[in-house]
Structure formats: structure tokens, C-alpha cells
Design a protein around this motif. Sequence first.
Motif, PDB file in Angstrom:
ATOM      1  N   TYR A   1      52.737  32.113  35.157  1.00  0.00           N
ATOM      2  CA  TYR A   1      51.809  31.516  36.121  1.00  0.00           C
ATOM      3  C   TYR A   1      50.732  32.509  36.548  1.00  0.00           C
ATOM      4  N   LEU A   2      51.046  33.803  36.414  1.00  0.00           N
ATOM      5  CA  LEU A   2      50.084  34.829  36.816  1.00  0.00           C
ATOM      6  C   LEU A   2      48.839  34.841  35.933  1.00  0.00           C
ATOM      7  N   ILE A   3      48.912  34.238  34.762  1.00  0.00           N
ATOM      8  CA  ILE A   3      47.751  34.229  33.869  1.00  0.00           C
ATOM      9  C   ILE A   3      46.580  33.512  34.535  1.00  0.00           C
ATOM     10  N   THR A   4      46.878  32.439  35.242  1.00  0.00           N
ATOM     11  CA  THR A   4      45.838  31.756  36.023  1.00  0.00           C
ATOM     12  C   THR A   4      45.591  32.456  37.351  1.00  0.00           C
ATOM     13  N   THR A   5      46.665  32.900  37.998  1.00  0.00           N
ATOM     14  CA  THR A   5      46.556  33.477  39.339  1.00  0.00           C
ATOM     15  C   THR A   5      45.698  34.728  39.363  1.00  0.00           C
ATOM     16  N   VAL A   6      45.892  35.651  38.420  1.00  0.00           N
ATOM     17  CA  VAL A   6      45.142  36.912  38.478  1.00  0.00           C
ATOM     18  C   VAL A   6      43.657  36.695  38.195  1.00  0.00           C
ATOM     19  N   PHE A   7      43.345  35.691  37.377  1.00  0.00           N
ATOM     20  CA  PHE A   7      41.937  35.371  37.136  1.00  0.00           C
ATOM     21  C   PHE A   7      41.280  34.909  38.431  1.00  0.00           C
ATOM     22  N   LEU A   8      41.981  34.066  39.194  1.00  0.00           N
ATOM     23  CA  LEU A   8      41.453  33.591  40.465  1.00  0.00           C
ATOM     24  C   LEU A   8      41.423  34.695  41.509  1.00  0.00           C
ATOM     25  N   LEU A   9      42.308  35.663  41.403  1.00  0.00           N
ATOM     26  CA  LEU A   9      42.250  36.814  42.311  1.00  0.00           C
ATOM     27  C   LEU A   9      40.974  37.614  42.079  1.00  0.00           C
ATOM     28  N   GLY A  10      40.518  37.637  40.834  1.00  0.00           N
ATOM     29  CA  GLY A  10      39.229  38.273  40.554  1.00  0.00           C
ATOM     30  C   GLY A  10      38.103  37.576  41.281  1.00  0.00           C
ATOM     31  N   TYR A  11      38.229  36.249  41.432  1.00  0.00           N
ATOM     32  CA  TYR A  11      37.247  35.480  42.200  1.00  0.00           C
ATOM     33  C   TYR A  11      37.222  35.898  43.670  1.00  0.00           C
TER      34      TYR A  11
ATOM     35  N   ARG B   1      39.268  30.858  49.857  1.00  0.00           N
ATOM     36  CA  ARG B   1      39.742  29.706  49.081  1.00  0.00           C
ATOM     37  C   ARG B   1      40.215  30.132  47.694  1.00  0.00           C
ATOM     38  N   SER B   2      39.630  31.176  47.124  1.00  0.00           N
ATOM     39  CA  SER B   2      40.106  31.667  45.824  1.00  0.00           C
ATOM     40  C   SER B   2      41.495  32.284  45.957  1.00  0.00           C
ATOM     41  N   ALA B   3      41.741  32.976  47.070  1.00  0.00           N
ATOM     42  CA  ALA B   3      43.071  33.552  47.298  1.00  0.00           C
ATOM     43  C   ALA B   3      44.116  32.447  47.432  1.00  0.00           C
ATOM     44  N   VAL B   4      43.771  31.381  48.154  1.00  0.00           N
ATOM     45  CA  VAL B   4      44.702  30.256  48.304  1.00  0.00           C
ATOM     46  C   VAL B   4      44.929  29.571  46.965  1.00  0.00           C
ATOM     47  N   ALA B   5      43.848  29.347  46.202  1.00  0.00           N
ATOM     48  CA  ALA B   5      43.977  28.708  44.891  1.00  0.00           C
ATOM     49  C   ALA B   5      44.811  29.560  43.940  1.00  0.00           C
ATOM     50  N   ALA B   6      44.693  30.887  44.063  1.00  0.00           N
ATOM     51  CA  ALA B   6      45.487  31.783  43.211  1.00  0.00           C
ATOM     52  C   ALA B   6      46.973  31.656  43.512  1.00  0.00           C
ATOM     53  N   ALA B   7      47.310  31.323  44.761  1.00  0.00           N
ATOM     54  CA  ALA B   7      48.717  31.215  45.137  1.00  0.00           C
ATOM     55  C   ALA B   7      49.338  29.889  44.697  1.00  0.00           C
TER      56      ALA B   7
ATOM     57  N   VAL C   1      32.472  29.875  32.901  1.00  0.00           N
ATOM     58  CA  VAL C   1      33.406  30.753  33.620  1.00  0.00           C
ATOM     59  C   VAL C   1      34.536  29.964  34.270  1.00  0.00           C
ATOM     60  N   THR C   2      34.289  28.717  34.678  1.00  0.00           N
ATOM     61  CA  THR C   2      35.380  27.917  35.238  1.00  0.00           C
ATOM     62  C   THR C   2      36.285  27.376  34.130  1.00  0.00           C
ATOM     63  N   PHE C   3      35.721  27.148  32.941  1.00  0.00           N
ATOM     64  CA  PHE C   3      36.528  26.797  31.771  1.00  0.00           C
ATOM     65  C   PHE C   3      37.549  27.890  31.488  1.00  0.00           C
ATOM     66  N   ALA C   4      37.120  29.152  31.608  1.00  0.00           N
ATOM     67  CA  ALA C   4      38.012  30.281  31.331  1.00  0.00           C
ATOM     68  C   ALA C   4      39.152  30.372  32.331  1.00  0.00           C
ATOM     69  N   SER C   5      38.950  29.846  33.532  1.00  0.00           N
ATOM     70  CA  SER C   5      39.998  29.962  34.544  1.00  0.00           C
ATOM     71  C   SER C   5      41.220  29.119  34.197  1.00  0.00           C
ATOM     72  N   SER C   6      41.011  27.972  33.540  1.00  0.00           N
ATOM     73  CA  SER C   6      42.122  27.053  33.272  1.00  0.00           C
ATOM     74  C   SER C   6      42.496  26.936  31.810  1.00  0.00           C
ATOM     75  N   ALA C   7      41.676  27.454  30.901  1.00  0.00           N
ATOM     76  CA  ALA C   7      41.915  27.249  29.464  1.00  0.00           C
ATOM     77  C   ALA C   7      43.293  27.711  28.996  1.00  0.00           C
ATOM     78  N   PRO C   8      43.819  28.862  29.461  1.00  0.00           N
ATOM     79  CA  PRO C   8      45.132  29.295  28.946  1.00  0.00           C
ATOM     80  C   PRO C   8      46.306  28.449  29.430  1.00  0.00           C
ATOM     81  N   ALA C   9      46.077  27.502  30.333  1.00  0.00           N
ATOM     82  CA  ALA C   9      47.179  26.761  30.935  1.00  0.00           C
ATOM     83  C   ALA C   9      48.055  26.057  29.900  1.00  0.00           C
ATOM     84  N   SER C  10      47.440  25.481  28.874  1.00  0.00           N
ATOM     85  CA  SER C  10      48.206  24.730  27.874  1.00  0.00           C
ATOM     86  C   SER C  10      48.849  25.627  26.823  1.00  0.00           C
TER      87      SER C  10
END
Length: 559
Positions: A131-141, A477-483, A105-114
Motif C-alpha cells: 500500500y505504501l507504493i501509493t502512499t509515499v507518492f502522495l507524501l511527496g505531494y 489533504r495530501s497527507a490524509v489521502a496518503a493515509a 502526474v495524477t496518472f502516475a499516482s494511481s497507475a501502480p495500483a493494479s
Amino acid sequence: MTFTNDASNPPSPHRPKPKPLVADLDLEATITREEAAISRYGGDDVEEPPPKSPVTKGPALFAQAPKDPNMVDWDGPDDPANPQNWSRGYKWFVTTICIVLSVNVTFASSAPASATARIIAEFHISREVSYLITTVFLLGYCFGPLIWGPGSELVGRRGIFIGAMFMYTIFILGQALAQNIETLLVTRFISGFFACAPLTNSGGVIADIWDANTRGLAASLFTFSVFLGPVLGPIVSGFIAHSDATWRWVFWVMMMFAGVCTTSAFFLPETYAPVLLARKAKALRKADPEKHKEIFAEHERQDWSAKGIVKRTILRPFSMLSMEPILVLVTIYLSLVYGLLYALFQAIPIIFVVIRGFTIAEDGLIFIGVGIGTTIGSLINAWTSRHYPELIKKWKGFPPPEERLIGGMIGAPILVIGCFWMGWTGNYQSVHWAAPAVATVFVGCGISLIFLAFITYLVDTYLMYSASALAANTVVRSAVAAAFPLFTTQMFLNLGVNWACTLIGLLMLLFVPAPFLFYKYGHIIRGKSKFAPCIDLMIKKQMDEAAGQSGEKEKGVQA
């Protein structure tokens, strides 16, 4: 990433009682009652903080009523149904599944970055929107922990794992087939909402099956896995983005990985003691309704009304966050550290692709340094915890939580060094690429050590309320990481890599004293807490009183 209640299933209260700490010091009954209370309530099932104790100024949990003979418990200290009594090999099997799920599940959070460049080209969106592709996933967290953590303490761990992993996998399909950015973002958010279940509950499973003496290694490996996933994401997706394959293959790989992991979740047994005892009580009543009609489990006697469930699950984390200075300060620090981890997904491409001309695939390999650092951090933490078994014996199973902070004392300055090192070597093309690459090892090591130290500190501080404390910490911390991904690129391009890293390093420098100050003064703050049991303070007070009485007797004899 989030660790749950370390005391959700301690050793059975029927175990042989340990020897007294000091001659004539009667702590056995007190501590045994406390362990039994924590075991019966099973973490955040405790309705409200008890009245203040005159001994510790914390919750007075030591005056528990005598156990009802009709209340179901384990059949002695060696009951094979108790997860604490499972074989060591089976415990590692269960722990390994939790680790694999967390990596996934943490792999999925960053995989689309590249793959964002290709997504931008196909959907004709701005880089800021990508950038929202990573942010919205972390908002789910942010929202998931409020459901899955408390949910596992209501219905059990296994069902939450299976249901959440299945839904998480299904919504990756929506990402792979998305025909517009709106669909991609919505399915990313929902997938992240379900994906945080293993992060929220794996720590609880580890606490359920491992005793305090052997829990440290399992917890260290789990924490390492939480950082391994985000590191693997850019590495794998970087090679996919560099090949002739479409960007959708990033999500197809994610889905295949998730499907295998979801299948492994079916092999997880139920580990949560209160739920297992409730099932035992139900089975006894069904087998012989007349003989066992009065049989019940403590879990069945909780307030199961909608108001009661909401009050002790969703509302309690925010209540604690508003009243507990330890939780507030630790949450602020971990939020910045966690945000830094996700800021690296934008910062490293600027250092190595924009400045040094690396390919996307080569840039992804730089994240190996972060992975090496988190591994080293886990090993250092295990080394600093080697004295903990002796502390557990000395303190009747409840050592001062501040003893968990030694790793944080090492990690805090290492993280600052890594930030300055990466910034001032990464900003100049004339500096060999290996210099900033090595700096990522220090950054990863510092992040790992800080997280391991402070998460276990929160668990040991709040014990039966630690699930709520960790839920509050995870949400913030997930909200901060999403930002962080929303402004990292602009910050590094406008300020320059050197000054952007300097700014981050200075923020981290402000918190370097934190583990040292908590180590020295944490017990004073805990003594005034409404939610911290402070069992170690009670033990120390009684030990001091016993030592004082012994000294007075010796003086009397001499006189």
C-alpha cells in the motif's frame, strides 16, 4: 491536486475604468488601486497582512502609496507582453499543456495500483507494505507544494515546470529498474515530490492568462484533468497486469508518457506578471544604463533574504492554517473527500474482484464511472457559474466568494448518496454489478463539484494570499489521502462493504451543511479575518451608505 492565486495577474490597472455602480458612489479609484496592488505584488509576494481596515475589518489595502514613476508597468492596456492580452487561441494552447501535465502526474499516482499483486510476488512483501507504493507518492505531494508554489512566485512558472517535470520523469526510471522495495518506495516519494509542481502551478498559469470573465471554463477543465489522471491509472495498468508483460511495463508506460509531457513543457511561455516586469526592467537598464538606472520592478524590491523568503512562503501557509477558521474547515472537508478518491483504488477491487470475480482488467474499467462522474460535475459547475460574468460587472470584479459555493451545495448530497448506493449494492453478489458501477458516477460527480466549489471559494476569499491558503490545503489533504490506502482494505474486509461505505457516507453527511452555512454566514467570518481582503464587503457598505444618503435626500425633498 492543488488551484493557486486567482488574482496573481488580474487585468492591467491601466484598463479603462468601469462605470460607477451607483450614482455619486466613488469606488473607481479605490478598486483600481486594489487591482494595481494585487497585480504589482503578484500573489504571495505581499510581506505581511496590512493593518485592519475600519470598513471591512480585513486588510486595509486601499491606501496604497502613489505609484513610483520609475516602477516598470505594462505599456498601456493593450500591451502584447501582458499575458492577459495574448490571443484566445494561444491561451488555450497554454492551458491545454497545463491540463496534459496535470493528467500525467495524477496518472502516475494511481497507475501502480493494479500491479501490486505482481510486485508483492517478486519482492516477497506483505500486502500492507504494498500500500505504501501509493502512499509515499502522495507524501511527496505534501512537501512539494511548499517549494514549487512559492518558487514559481520567486523565479517564474516556466522554469519550475520544466525542472520539476524533468526530475519527476528521471525518477520514474528508478521505479522501473528497482531491484527491491526500498528503491521503489524512495524513488516513488521523490517522483511525487516533483510531480506536484503542475498541480500547484497550473492554476496560477490559468489565473495569469485568463481574465475573471473567461477563467471559469479553463479552471473547470483543469480540475477535471486532476481527477481524470487517477481514473486512467488503474484502467491502463489493469490491462498491463492482466497481460503477459512484467509489472515493470506499468512504470515504462508512465515514463514514456512523462517524457512526452516534459517535452511539451518547453513550449510553455513565462506567464507570471511580476517576473515578466522584472525582466522588462532588467532589459531596460541593460539597454541604456544611464537613462534607465533608476528603473525598477516591484518584484525586485521584495525581501530576498533567506529569512524573508522562508517567512512569506513556507511559514505563511501554516500561519494561516492556525488563524483562519474558513481555511481550517474547508481543508478538513476537502481532505476527507480527497482521501475518499484514493480509497476507491482499494474499495473497487474488493467490490468487483473479490465479491464478483472480475479480472484486474475488467476491474480497471469500472473506474470509467468515476471519470464520467467528474466530467458531469465539471459541466454542472460550469452551468451553475453562468451568472458569474454579471456578478463581476456588478461587484467591480470582486463578487462575494460565497457565490462560488453553488456547485458544492449540489455536490455534497450527491456524494453521500453515491457512498450509500455503492456500499449497499456492492456488498451483495446477487445485486447486478451495474448497480455499484453506476454509484461510482455519483461519487465522482460529488467529488468534482465539491472540489471546484471550495477551491475557487478559497481563491476568491484570500486573493493575494490564496497561494498560501492553497498550499496549506494541499499539504494537509495530501497527507490524509496518503493515509487512506493504508487502512481502506482492512476496513472494507472487516466491516463489510456496506458498513464501510456507510461509515464514509456518514462522515460526508456531517459536512453536507458546510456549503450552505458558508454561503449564508461566510461573509461574517471573512469580516473578522486577518488575511481576507473582503473587498465585496467594502463595496456593499459604501453602496448601502450611498443608498441611505439618497433616501434621506428624497425625504428632505418631500418634506
